[in-house]
Scaffold this motif. Structure first.
Motif, PDB file in Angstrom:
ATOM      1  N   THR A  13       0.837  -1.207   0.000  1.00 10.86           N
ATOM      2  CA  THR A  13       0.000   0.000   0.000  1.00 10.86           C
ATOM      3  C   THR A  13       0.865   1.248   0.000  1.00 10.86           C
ATOM      4  N   GLU A  14       1.897   1.280   0.822  1.00 11.48           N
ATOM      5  CA  GLU A  14       2.751   2.460   0.907  1.00 11.48           C
ATOM      6  C   GLU A  14       3.479   2.724  -0.406  1.00 11.48           C
ATOM      7  N   PHE A  15       3.839   1.671  -1.120  1.00  9.85           N
ATOM      8  CA  PHE A  15       4.481   1.838  -2.421  1.00  9.85           C
ATOM      9  C   PHE A  15       3.576   2.631  -3.366  1.00  9.85           C
ATOM     10  N   TYR A  16       2.290   2.278  -3.403  1.00  7.52           N
ATOM     11  CA  TYR A  16       1.364   2.985  -4.291  1.00  7.52           C
ATOM     12  C   TYR A  16       0.997   4.363  -3.774  1.00  7.52           C
ATOM     13  N   VAL A  17       0.977   4.541  -2.463  1.00  2.07           N
ATOM     14  CA  VAL A  17       0.781   5.877  -1.899  1.00  2.07           C
ATOM     15  C   VAL A  17       1.883   6.805  -2.405  1.00  2.07           C
ATOM     16  N   CYS A  18       3.114   6.319  -2.414  1.00  2.00           N
ATOM     17  CA  CYS A  18       4.241   7.116  -2.919  1.00  2.00           C
ATOM     18  C   CYS A  18       4.091   7.412  -4.411  1.00  2.00           C
TER      19      CYS A  18
END
Length: 226
Positions: A13-18
């Protein structure tokens, strides 16, 4: 859904948030689309036999920072935004896929569930008509486009190996493989064959479904048809 988020759900999830920040989006902007996109992507990846689409314990994998996963997941988000008539969001997600992954798949295009890409940088998938019950695979520098405003119809299962171009009044039926660097334009009906060379001097040879699945990245037992 028994999903293996790799390396973890939080990291995925954090990868796509970035990534979303690159086009001025936050997770809340896509949150209504998130789980529908995950579910669709899960069922898409369950059809793929490539080792990077399964975890070590045999579950369907969703990997952060894998370009094939990223292309198909961002495409799915953009497609869902387009279907919800949020065209500005769909356009930003389309732009993100193009800018980050170098892949052009319009949100208005409805790819089959059984779609796969391998090293897809530089691919442009134009407004072909796809059969949702069949399969489609493409690689780097592949192009699907028009000739005199006529786009191909892909009614069968199609594998495009690197550098392929498919244009114009061409109908794909049965099982078709386009070999490396193959260029097809206004070829009419192609069925159960592998195609070599460039228009207008293409060489066409008949193939069986067994030969097709030696090349295709899909599980044969999920794709067999009468």
């Amino acid at each position: 859904m028994n999903i293996a988020y790799l390396p973890s759900k939080e990291a995925f999830t954090e990868f796509y948030v970035c990534l979303l920040r690159n086009v001025g989006l936050t997770f809340s902007d896509v949150s209504p689309l998130w789980m529908p996109a995950v579910e669709r992507t899960y069922h898409r990846f369950a059809n793929i036999k490539n080792k990077y689409y399964m975890s070590d314990d045999g579950r369907v994998a969703l990997r952060a920072a894998h370009i094939g996963h990223s292309v198909l997941f961002i495409y799915e988000l953009s497609r869902l935004a387009y279907a919800a008539k949020d065209h500005y969001l769909a356009d930003r997600l389309f732009f993100l896929n193009n800018a980050i992954n170098g892949v052009n798949i319009l949100p208005s295009i409805d790819l089959p569930l059984r779609s796969f890409c391998d090293h897809p940088n530089g691919a442009i998938i134009g407004r072909a008509n796809f059969n949702s019950c069949r399969s489609f695979s493409f690689s780097n520098q592949c192009t699907i486009g028009n000739s005199n405003n006529v786009y191909p119809t892909i009614s069968g299962d199609l594998v495009m190996l690197p550098g392929c171009v498919l244009l114009g009044d061409t109908v794909i039926e049965g099982y078709v493989i386009m070999s490396n660097g193959c260029k097809i334009r206004n070829a009419g009906r192609l069925k159960n064959c592998i195609v070599y060379g460039e228009y207008p001097n293409n060489v066409i040879r008949e193939i069986s479904s067994e030969k097709f699945y030696e090349v295709a990245s899909f599980k044969q037992e999920l794709n067999e048809r009468a």
